[in-house]
Scaffold this active site. Sequence first.
Site, PDB file in Angstrom:
ATOM      1  N   ARG A  71       0.713  -1.187   0.187  1.00 50.59           N
ATOM      2  CA  ARG A  71       0.392  -0.132  -0.524  1.00 50.59           C
ATOM      3  C   ARG A  71       0.577   1.508  -0.069  1.00 50.59           C
ATOM      4  O   ARG A  71       1.620   1.844   1.102  1.00 50.59           O
ATOM      5  CB  ARG A  71      -0.385  -0.167   1.080  1.00 50.59           C
ATOM      6  CG  ARG A  71      -1.772   0.686   1.360  1.00 50.59           C
ATOM      7  CD  ARG A  71      -2.768   1.013   3.017  1.00 50.59           C
ATOM      8  NE  ARG A  71      -3.433  -0.835   2.909  1.00 50.59           N
ATOM      9  CZ  ARG A  71      -4.102  -0.970   4.213  1.00 50.59           C
ATOM     10  NH1 ARG A  71      -3.864  -0.477   5.419  1.00 50.59           N
ATOM     11  NH2 ARG A  71      -4.500  -1.499   3.463  1.00 50.59           N
ATOM     12  N   HIS A 117       1.428  -2.411   5.419  1.00 48.07           N
ATOM     13  CA  HIS A 117       1.144  -2.694   3.891  1.00 48.07           C
ATOM     14  C   HIS A 117       2.332  -1.622   3.178  1.00 48.07           C
ATOM     15  O   HIS A 117       3.020  -2.269   2.207  1.00 48.07           O
ATOM     16  CB  HIS A 117       0.038  -2.213   3.614  1.00 48.07           C
ATOM     17  CG  HIS A 117      -1.752  -3.095   4.142  1.00 48.07           C
ATOM     18  ND1 HIS A 117      -1.382  -4.601   3.152  1.00 48.07           N
ATOM     19  CD2 HIS A 117      -2.266  -2.975   4.926  1.00 48.07           C
ATOM     20  CE1 HIS A 117      -2.860  -5.540   3.855  1.00 48.07           C
ATOM     21  NE2 HIS A 117      -3.200  -4.509   4.744  1.00 48.07           N
ATOM     22  N   ASP A 124      -4.026  -8.529   3.263  1.00 44.94           N
ATOM     23  CA  ASP A 124      -5.226  -9.290   3.287  1.00 44.94           C
ATOM     24  C   ASP A 124      -5.998 -10.064   2.313  1.00 44.94           C
ATOM     25  O   ASP A 124      -5.908  -9.810   1.328  1.00 44.94           O
ATOM     26  CB  ASP A 124      -6.430  -7.557   3.542  1.00 44.94           C
ATOM     27  CG  ASP A 124      -5.733  -6.254   3.858  1.00 44.94           C
ATOM     28  OD1 ASP A 124      -5.003  -6.632   5.279  1.00 44.94           O
ATOM     29  OD2 ASP A 124      -6.059  -5.117   3.474  1.00 44.94           O
ATOM     30  N   GLU A 182      -7.807  -8.049  13.093  1.00 37.34           N
ATOM     31  CA  GLU A 182      -8.585  -7.819  12.052  1.00 37.34           C
ATOM     32  C   GLU A 182      -8.870  -9.074  11.751  1.00 37.34           C
ATOM     33  O   GLU A 182      -7.121  -9.798  11.140  1.00 37.34           O
ATOM     34  CB  GLU A 182      -7.891  -7.114  10.308  1.00 37.34           C
ATOM     35  CG  GLU A 182      -8.516  -5.484  11.455  1.00 37.34           C
ATOM     36  CD  GLU A 182      -7.874  -4.817  10.172  1.00 37.34           C
ATOM     37  OE1 GLU A 182      -8.155  -2.870  10.011  1.00 37.34           O
ATOM     38  OE2 GLU A 182      -6.645  -5.115   9.291  1.00 37.34           O
ATOM     39  N   HIS A 185      -6.306  -9.916   7.838  1.00 35.65           N
ATOM     40  CA  HIS A 185      -5.285  -9.461   7.466  1.00 35.65           C
ATOM     41  C   HIS A 185      -3.088  -9.781   8.130  1.00 35.65           C
ATOM     42  O   HIS A 185      -3.451 -10.767   9.422  1.00 35.65           O
ATOM     43  CB  HIS A 185      -4.997  -8.502   8.966  1.00 35.65           C
ATOM     44  CG  HIS A 185      -3.868  -7.264   9.217  1.00 35.65           C
ATOM     45  ND1 HIS A 185      -3.816  -5.454   8.825  1.00 35.65           N
ATOM     46  CD2 HIS A 185      -2.619  -7.011   9.469  1.00 35.65           C
ATOM     47  CE1 HIS A 185      -2.889  -4.855   8.619  1.00 35.65           C
ATOM     48  NE2 HIS A 185      -1.657  -6.183   9.253  1.00 35.65           N
TER      49      HIS A 185
END
Length: 203
Positions: A71, A117, A124, A182, A185
Site C-alpha cells: 500500500r 502494508h 489482506d 482483523e 490481515h
Amino acid sequence: MREGFAFVDELVPGIRWDSKYATRDNFTGKPVDGYLVNRIVGTRELCVALTQARDKAAALGLGILLWDGYRPQRAVDAFLRWAEEPSGHDARKQIHYPAITRPEMFEKGYVATKSGHSRGSTVDLTLFSLASGELLDMGGGHDLMDEISHHGAAGVSAEAASNRAQLCSVMESCGFSRYDSEWWHYSLIEEPYPDTYFDFPIE
C-alpha cells in the site's frame, strides 16, 4: 516496478485477487491515491511465502483471494484526509464502520498512519472453495471495522470461527503473523524492509 517487488499474480500462479482500494468497493467509496491498476504488489519474499500458503490451502481444497498487499504511503495519507472530512450521509458506513466514527478507525487500530502494508510484506486475504469458487464464510467482510472482526470474537458462527482458524493455521505455518483485530490481515515475520515505508504507485 521497484526492485525487490513484483505483481503477486506473476509469481504466484493460481492466486485470485480483487484490489479493493483500486475500486469503489472500499470504506472511502472511491479509488484510493496510488492504486492505478487492479493488481496486488508485494515483495518477492512475500510472494515466496504466499506460494507456500497457496499450496497448503490447495491441499485442503481451498484457494487464496487477496484484497490488498503493498500500500503506497500516499494511500495512507489519503485515508487520513478522508477521515477529517465531514462524513454527511456515508453509504459505506453500515458496511465498514457501523459502530464507530471515522477518527475512531485510527484510535482503535483498524487504520494506521504508518501501515505495515507500506513495507510490502503484509496482505489482506481470505479463502475460497476450489470446487465452487465461493468465498468461505468468515463472519464478516473485508475492512469491517468492528469487534466482530477480531480473532476470537463473540457472536461469530461456529463455521466462520472454524474458517478463520483454518486461514490462520495456513498463514502462520508459512511464516506469517496475524493481526488480532482483523481476521484477514497477516504480515510476513521475516519481512525484508521492516523499517521502510514505500510510496511508489501501483501502475
